[in-house]
Write a protein that holds these residues in place. Structure first.
Motif, PDB file in Angstrom:
ATOM      1  N   LEU A 155     -77.664  71.856 -10.426  1.00 25.59           N
ATOM      2  CA  LEU A 155     -76.065  72.239 -10.729  1.00 25.59           C
ATOM      3  C   LEU A 155     -75.756  73.310 -10.405  1.00 25.59           C
ATOM      4  N   ALA A 156     -76.544  74.356 -10.504  1.00 19.59           N
ATOM      5  CA  ALA A 156     -76.167  75.841 -10.000  1.00 19.59           C
ATOM      6  C   ALA A 156     -75.886  75.789  -8.587  1.00 19.59           C
ATOM      7  N   SER A 157     -76.534  75.128  -7.881  1.00 22.44           N
ATOM      8  CA  SER A 157     -76.462  75.083  -6.345  1.00 22.44           C
ATOM      9  C   SER A 157     -75.257  74.484  -6.072  1.00 22.44           C
ATOM     10  N   LEU A 158     -74.781  73.402  -6.606  1.00 23.35           N
ATOM     11  CA  LEU A 158     -73.749  72.762  -6.370  1.00 23.35           C
ATOM     12  C   LEU A 158     -72.649  73.584  -6.746  1.00 23.35           C
ATOM     13  N   ALA A 159     -72.558  74.574  -7.968  1.00 25.69           N
ATOM     14  CA  ALA A 159     -71.263  75.197  -8.578  1.00 25.69           C
ATOM     15  C   ALA A 159     -71.461  76.458  -7.224  1.00 25.69           C
ATOM     16  N   MET A 160     -72.516  77.019  -6.762  1.00 26.54           N
ATOM     17  CA  MET A 160     -72.452  78.036  -5.838  1.00 26.54           C
ATOM     18  C   MET A 160     -71.869  77.257  -4.389  1.00 26.54           C
ATOM     19  N   ILE A 161     -72.020  76.230  -4.145  1.00 27.03           N
ATOM     20  CA  ILE A 161     -71.301  75.604  -2.798  1.00 27.03           C
ATOM     21  C   ILE A 161     -69.724  75.434  -2.940  1.00 27.03           C
ATOM     22  N   LEU A 162     -69.558  75.095  -4.261  1.00 29.16           N
ATOM     23  CA  LEU A 162     -67.977  74.772  -4.383  1.00 29.16           C
ATOM     24  C   LEU A 162     -67.324  76.247  -4.559  1.00 29.16           C
ATOM     25  N   GLY A 163     -68.227  77.250  -4.937  1.00 29.19           N
ATOM     26  CA  GLY A 163     -67.445  78.523  -5.027  1.00 29.19           C
ATOM     27  C   GLY A 163     -66.849  78.996  -3.703  1.00 29.19           C
ATOM     28  N   TYR A 164     -67.823  78.791  -2.539  1.00 30.82           N
ATOM     29  CA  TYR A 164     -67.262  79.167  -1.270  1.00 30.82           C
ATOM     30  C   TYR A 164     -66.110  78.480  -1.019  1.00 30.82           C
ATOM     31  N   GLY A 165     -66.054  77.026  -1.400  1.00 31.66           N
ATOM     32  CA  GLY A 165     -64.776  76.401  -0.853  1.00 31.66           C
ATOM     33  C   GLY A 165     -63.692  76.609  -1.764  1.00 31.66           C
ATOM     34  N   ILE A 166     -63.626  77.163  -2.942  1.00 33.92           N
ATOM     35  CA  ILE A 166     -62.741  77.756  -3.819  1.00 33.92           C
ATOM     36  C   ILE A 166     -62.147  79.004  -3.383  1.00 33.92           C
ATOM     37  N   ILE A 167     -63.165  79.766  -2.827  1.00 35.36           N
ATOM     38  CA  ILE A 167     -62.454  81.071  -2.310  1.00 35.36           C
ATOM     39  C   ILE A 167     -61.410  80.937  -1.097  1.00 35.36           C
ATOM     40  N   ALA A 168     -61.737  79.747  -0.479  1.00 35.47           N
ATOM     41  CA  ALA A 168     -60.996  79.748   0.785  1.00 35.47           C
ATOM     42  C   ALA A 168     -59.625  78.887   0.517  1.00 35.47           C
ATOM     43  N   VAL A 169     -59.435  78.392  -0.756  1.00 38.92           N
ATOM     44  CA  VAL A 169     -58.088  77.652  -0.847  1.00 38.92           C
ATOM     45  C   VAL A 169     -56.949  78.541  -1.111  1.00 38.92           C
ATOM     46  N   PRO A 170     -57.128  79.569  -2.175  1.00 40.34           N
ATOM     47  CA  PRO A 170     -55.943  80.440  -2.500  1.00 40.34           C
ATOM     48  C   PRO A 170     -55.388  81.278  -1.339  1.00 40.34           C
ATOM     49  N   THR A 171     -56.506  81.577  -0.448  1.00 38.84           N
ATOM     50  CA  THR A 171     -56.395  82.311   1.138  1.00 38.84           C
ATOM     51  C   THR A 171     -55.456  81.644   1.981  1.00 38.84           C
ATOM     52  N   GLY A 172     -55.873  80.236   1.996  1.00 38.05           N
ATOM     53  CA  GLY A 172     -54.636  79.473   2.814  1.00 38.05           C
ATOM     54  C   GLY A 172     -53.505  79.383   2.422  1.00 38.05           C
ATOM     55  N   ILE A 173     -53.215  78.970   0.859  1.00 35.23           N
ATOM     56  CA  ILE A 173     -52.101  78.896   0.525  1.00 35.23           C
ATOM     57  C   ILE A 173     -51.321  80.290   0.566  1.00 35.23           C
ATOM     58  N   VAL A 174     -51.834  81.279   0.333  1.00 34.58           N
ATOM     59  CA  VAL A 174     -50.884  82.478   0.706  1.00 34.58           C
ATOM     60  C   VAL A 174     -50.685  82.698   2.230  1.00 34.58           C
ATOM     61  N   THR A 175     -51.601  82.357   2.987  1.00 36.73           N
ATOM     62  CA  THR A 175     -51.252  82.643   4.340  1.00 36.73           C
ATOM     63  C   THR A 175     -50.282  81.951   4.732  1.00 36.73           C
ATOM     64  N   VAL A 176     -49.976  80.418   4.282  1.00 36.23           N
ATOM     65  CA  VAL A 176     -49.288  79.598   4.720  1.00 36.23           C
ATOM     66  C   VAL A 176     -47.805  80.141   4.268  1.00 36.23           C
ATOM     67  N   GLY A 177     -47.906  80.393   2.796  1.00 42.76           N
ATOM     68  CA  GLY A 177     -46.719  81.302   2.454  1.00 42.76           C
ATOM     69  C   GLY A 177     -46.233  82.385   3.081  1.00 42.76           C
ATOM     70  N   LEU A 178     -47.058  83.150   3.566  1.00 46.02           N
ATOM     71  CA  LEU A 178     -46.501  84.379   4.228  1.00 46.02           C
ATOM     72  C   LEU A 178     -45.791  83.928   5.617  1.00 46.02           C
ATOM     73  N   ALA A 179     -46.487  83.059   6.275  1.00 47.88           N
ATOM     74  CA  ALA A 179     -46.075  82.715   7.553  1.00 47.88           C
ATOM     75  C   ALA A 179     -44.484  82.118   7.372  1.00 47.88           C
ATOM     76  N   GLN A 180     -44.571  81.189   6.201  1.00 48.24           N
ATOM     77  CA  GLN A 180     -43.161  80.686   6.093  1.00 48.24           C
ATOM     78  C   GLN A 180     -42.017  81.728   5.767  1.00 48.24           C
ATOM     79  N   ALA A 181     -42.662  82.722   4.962  1.00 48.67           N
ATOM     80  CA  ALA A 181     -41.591  83.927   4.482  1.00 48.67           C
ATOM     81  C   ALA A 181     -41.216  84.664   5.746  1.00 48.67           C
ATOM     82  N   GLN A 182     -42.130  84.927   6.507  1.00 44.14           N
ATOM     83  CA  GLN A 182     -41.825  85.731   7.673  1.00 44.14           C
ATOM     84  C   GLN A 182     -40.985  84.877   8.660  1.00 44.14           C
ATOM     85  N   ALA A 183     -41.254  83.560   8.690  1.00 45.25           N
ATOM     86  CA  ALA A 183     -40.182  82.761   9.677  1.00 45.25           C
ATOM     87  C   ALA A 183     -38.883  82.642   9.098  1.00 45.25           C
ATOM     88  N   ASN A 184     -38.653  82.781   7.739  1.00 43.36           N
ATOM     89  CA  ASN A 184     -37.502  82.629   7.102  1.00 43.36           C
ATOM     90  C   ASN A 184     -36.744  83.943   7.155  1.00 43.36           C
TER      91      ASN A 184
END
Length: 288
Positions: A215-244
């Protein structure tokens, strides 16, 4: 009577020019000395928190802190006097920062240890943008704010999912491992899940059973995926804000849009472009 009123007005204008105008020799000297005092004050607070320095230079450091607190108190009062609208300055961001940078020293008279909150004075170094002509870079902060605001709903959903995951994983780990392996309660197990999912891994609690390790191994693998999600969300938001933002910069002569945010002239007809919303100096020396 009128001459006395005019004299007071001229005195306030002179004071405001020194405090608010970094383009004059007196104003620039005032700001540079202020920044030097802020840096010295922050260093004194840091050194006072180190035992060896506090034992040897404690009296000198506290004397320096009080001396600089007196200087900043006088400066705050002068800013209130020089501001066209003292209330507006007092309630502005920099006005509150100026106030909170001196309050801990006086609170420390009744609450020992509060003087270390004087480290908040480091926030006053944000004035360096105005002093060294870097205010235009603050405009990028508005792009970041717009991006975060546009991504708020997605980030809220993401955090709700993460919160659910840590509760579920923490509860499962409590059931699997139990108090005998350090998972003494569900809140403690949730703490372990948070530390694991964020890939911090303090190591103060660790599973011992094979199922717990899986279970700990699964949590660690999920952790790497979770870190990438907010980065992608904010990156897309920054690109849209800059374009606007680029789309909003229309040439008043030919109507061409999508100019770079730091462009000063139209790339088609060389017409001067309207200024971007980069923030100006607010009353009382506080950049907006």
């Amino acid at each position: 009577m009128r001459s006395g009123t005019a004299g007071r007005a001229a005195w306030r204008d002179t004071l405001a020019n020194i405090i608010d105008n970094a383009d004059t020799r007196a104003g620039r000297a005032f700001d540079v000395l202020l920044i030097a005092a802020i840096i010295l004050s922050v260093l004194a607070v840091m050194l006072d928190s180190v035992g060896i320095y506090r034992a040897r230079f404690g009296t000198a450091l506290r004397t320096l802190e009080w001396l600089l607190t007196a200087v900043f108190t006088v400066e705050y009062v002068l800013r209130l006097i020089a501001a066209p609208t003292p209330r507006r300055y007092a309630l502005s961001f920099f006005g509150l920062v100026d106030l909170f940078s001196i309050l801990p020293a006086y609170i420390a008279l009744a609450v020992p240890g509060a003087q270390f909150l004087l480290i908040l004075r480091v926030l006053r170094l944000l004035r360096i943008f105005r002093i060294f002509k870097l205010v235009r870079y603050l405009s990028e902060a508005s792009v970041l704010t717009l991006a975060l605001r546009a991504s708020l709903a997605k980030i809220t959903v993401f955090l709700a999912v993460v919160l659910t995951l840590v509760v579920v994983i923490g509860t499962l780990m409590y059931v699997i491992e139990g108090p005998q392996y350090g998972f003494t309660s569900i809140p403690t197990s949730i703490y372990w899940a948070v530390v694991t999912l964020t890939t911090v891994g303090y190591g103060d609690i660790a599973p011992k059973t094979p199922v717990g390790k899986a279970l700990a191994s699964l949590a660690m693998i999920l952790g790497y995926g979770i870190i990438a999600v907010p980065t992608g969300i904010v990156t897309v938001g920054l690109a849209q804000a800059q374009a606007n933002r680029r789309a909003d910069r229309l040439c008043p002569r030919c109507g061409l849009d999508r100019h770079e945010t730091d462009a000063r002239y139209c790339r088609r007809c060389a017409q001067a472009l309207p200024e971007t919303d980069i923030g100006t100096a607010a009353p009382g020396g506080a950049p907006s």
